[in-house]
Design an enzyme around this catalytic site. Sequence first.
Site: not given
Length: 332
Positions: A118, A142
């Site tokens: 990501t 995350y």
Amino acid sequence: MPAQILLAGGAGYIGSHAALALQAAGYEVLVFDNLSTGHREFLRFGRQVTGDLADRATLAKVFATNNILAVMHFAACAYVGESVTDPAKYYRNNVANTLNLLEAARDHGVRHVIFSSTCATYGLPQHLPLREDHPQNPVNPYGRTKLAVEWMLRDFAGAYAMNFCSLRYFNAAGAAPAGTGIGEWHEPETHLIPLALQASLDPARPLRLFGADYATQDGSCVRDYIHVCDLAEAHILALEWLLAGGKSAAFNLGNGRGYSVREVLACAAKVTGLPPAVEEAPRRPGDPDVLVGDAGRAMAELGWKPVRADLEQIVGSAWEWELSRLPPPRAG
Ligand code: UDP
């Protein structure tokens, strides 16, 4: 037995679109998913095993009893806010369980891994558009769990007979054509485009616009939205790159063009003919002003070219999916 591509998390949003694309390209698909956030309804392509990456015995059996050529790893928890309040869940699911998957792959001679990373691994941009060599300083757990897996992959590739691609997604959006039965479906939904479309359908659920005072052209955050089917195609190209002996690498996957939240809302109004109700709300912690990626490396090395780059096309496909999910009108 024909060789298969194992899709961990293949019943989720991006995984199911990759399963569709792989099947269309002639690959045998084997989905491994615990259906915790994935959907039974998305198990439409190839074969499936319901199982959990925490369960090493089941994983070993899946690798021992199939002919797996490569692994695509989509399975992860992906709520930034939850990762702050419950980091243990994120380190267990995203890091420890990935170690189980990679060890099982290594132990069974599987040499190719494609990982869903990501743009959140970059943290706050120092310059834009973001290139793969931008420093990676994620600002939430995350992003840190995804970066930890990137490191794990590098170390595995250095020590064992493996190569990998870490695909750094920008904002995945849109849906495959109606009739495929897949689209964006998170519970709870937190993403801008589905929430904007749902606000168009139901004025009682206004879209909360997080932050109107960013240093951008209209004060709202700017993001790089990329069609989920373009993302899916990149996975096939990454697979073919690895099969051809390509070196392990990270690739940004984005359109290289940013849209503000207000521009997305205007686009949703245009596509639906129903302007979504909007409520200004405070900034969401950890949201940078602008995130836009430079996908030049994926284009040059993998030959990737996003072909659904137009925002109206992305939002239009998401709208078709939202409409397909509406309950049928009552008779009479
Ligand atoms: N956003 C918003 N309201 C929402 C959801 C998102 O204003 O209900 C904004 C968010 O602040 C960000 C952009 O929309 O700037 C995209 O957010 P999303 O959650 O879709 O993806 P993310 O960028 O967090 O991966």
